[in-house]
Scaffold this active site. Structure first.
Site, PDB file in Angstrom:
ATOM      1  N   GLU A  24       0.525  -1.114   0.073  1.00 12.87           N
ATOM      2  CA  GLU A  24      -0.011  -0.424  -0.036  1.00 12.87           C
ATOM      3  C   GLU A  24       0.559   1.163  -0.195  1.00 12.87           C
ATOM      4  O   GLU A  24       1.633   0.979   0.845  1.00 12.87           O
ATOM      5  CB  GLU A  24      -0.736   0.379   1.316  1.00 12.87           C
ATOM      6  CG  GLU A  24      -1.616  -0.857   1.205  1.00 12.87           C
ATOM      7  CD  GLU A  24      -3.171  -0.963   2.148  1.00 12.87           C
ATOM      8  OE1 GLU A  24      -2.883   0.085   2.940  1.00 12.87           O
ATOM      9  OE2 GLU A  24      -4.238  -1.568   2.530  1.00 12.87           O
ATOM     10  N   HIS A  83      -3.853   6.805   0.608  1.00 14.43           N
ATOM     11  CA  HIS A  83      -3.478   5.210   0.381  1.00 14.43           C
ATOM     12  C   HIS A  83      -4.313   3.995  -0.355  1.00 14.43           C
ATOM     13  O   HIS A  83      -5.053   4.808  -0.822  1.00 14.43           O
ATOM     14  CB  HIS A  83      -3.049   4.445   2.263  1.00 14.43           C
ATOM     15  CG  HIS A  83      -4.819   4.200   2.453  1.00 14.43           C
ATOM     16  ND1 HIS A  83      -5.807   4.617   2.715  1.00 14.43           N
ATOM     17  CD2 HIS A  83      -5.083   3.427   2.278  1.00 14.43           C
ATOM     18  CE1 HIS A  83      -6.540   3.727   3.151  1.00 14.43           C
ATOM     19  NE2 HIS A  83      -6.404   3.372   2.860  1.00 14.43           N
ATOM     20  N   HIS A  85      -4.880   0.543  -1.596  1.00 15.76           N
ATOM     21  CA  HIS A  85      -5.658  -0.929  -1.721  1.00 15.76           C
ATOM     22  C   HIS A  85      -5.287  -1.257  -2.973  1.00 15.76           C
ATOM     23  O   HIS A  85      -6.405  -1.792  -3.887  1.00 15.76           O
ATOM     24  CB  HIS A  85      -7.108  -0.698  -1.785  1.00 15.76           C
ATOM     25  CG  HIS A  85      -7.286  -0.436  -0.061  1.00 15.76           C
ATOM     26  ND1 HIS A  85      -8.635  -0.318   0.045  1.00 15.76           N
ATOM     27  CD2 HIS A  85      -6.654  -0.424   1.192  1.00 15.76           C
ATOM     28  CE1 HIS A  85      -8.691  -0.015   1.480  1.00 15.76           C
ATOM     29  NE2 HIS A  85      -7.408   0.286   1.613  1.00 15.76           N
ATOM     30  N   ASP A  96      -8.422   0.465   8.517  1.00 18.22           N
ATOM     31  CA  ASP A  96      -8.170   2.534   8.521  1.00 18.22           C
ATOM     32  C   ASP A  96      -9.547   2.988   9.539  1.00 18.22           C
ATOM     33  O   ASP A  96      -9.226   4.017   9.816  1.00 18.22           O
ATOM     34  CB  ASP A  96      -9.249   2.119   6.688  1.00 18.22           C
ATOM     35  CG  ASP A  96      -8.125   1.980   6.332  1.00 18.22           C
ATOM     36  OD1 ASP A  96      -6.530   1.873   5.648  1.00 18.22           O
ATOM     37  OD2 ASP A  96      -8.265   1.233   4.568  1.00 18.22           O
TER      38      ASP A  96
HETATM   39 ZN    ZN Z   1      -6.527   0.652   3.458  1.00 13.44          ZN
END
Ligand code: ZN
Length: 132
Positions: A24, A83, A85, A96
């Site tokens: 990530e 961010h 995935h 998260d």
């Molecule tokens: Zn996440």
């Protein structure tokens, strides 16, 4: 609120996400907030120092501090975090939600479907993104 993201910065965000995959990626977005509109003007990629970077992110605190200082020096404020995935989805994970600590939208780039969405956490309230 609505987040206005220039297409060039969206491209930079996707490039960062692709570079880090299958890990990530994580970064912050600086810009200006006017009422209900947040205009993004800069993207700051940060290192992901999580022990499980393929499943979650933890921003390098030194990188984060440097980015926040650069924003201040440029008259920007923190308007969003992002961010990726790598395997989707574009919805916040339980981690998260649990670790969210900033009162700004969190962008999630789902690399599998190439879908970018933003949320207020921990409520998971969607925030519209306008590309320009
Ligand atoms: Zn996440």
């Amino acid at each position: 609120m609505t987040l206005i993201l220039p297409a060039t910065l969206a491209d930079a965000l996707w490039a960062h996400a692709a570079r880090e995959a299958p890990r990530e990626c994580v970064g912050v977005l600086g810009g200006r907030q006017t009422g209900d509109l947040a205009q993004v003007t800069a993207l700051y990629p940060l290192g992901n120092i999580s022990a499980r970077p393929e499943h979650e992110y933890l921003a390098d605190p030194g990188h984060l501090l440097r980015a926040l200082r650069a924003m201040t020096a440029d008259g920007q404020t923190l308007v969003a975090l992002y961010h990726s995935h790598p395997r989707g989805p574009s919805w916040p994970s339980p981690t998260d939600t649990r670790l969210a600590s900033y009162p700004v939208p969190y962008l999630i780039a789902d690399l599998r479907r190439r879908e970018l969405r933003a949320f207020r956490l921990p409520a998971c309230q969607p925030v519209p993104i306008e590309l320009e």
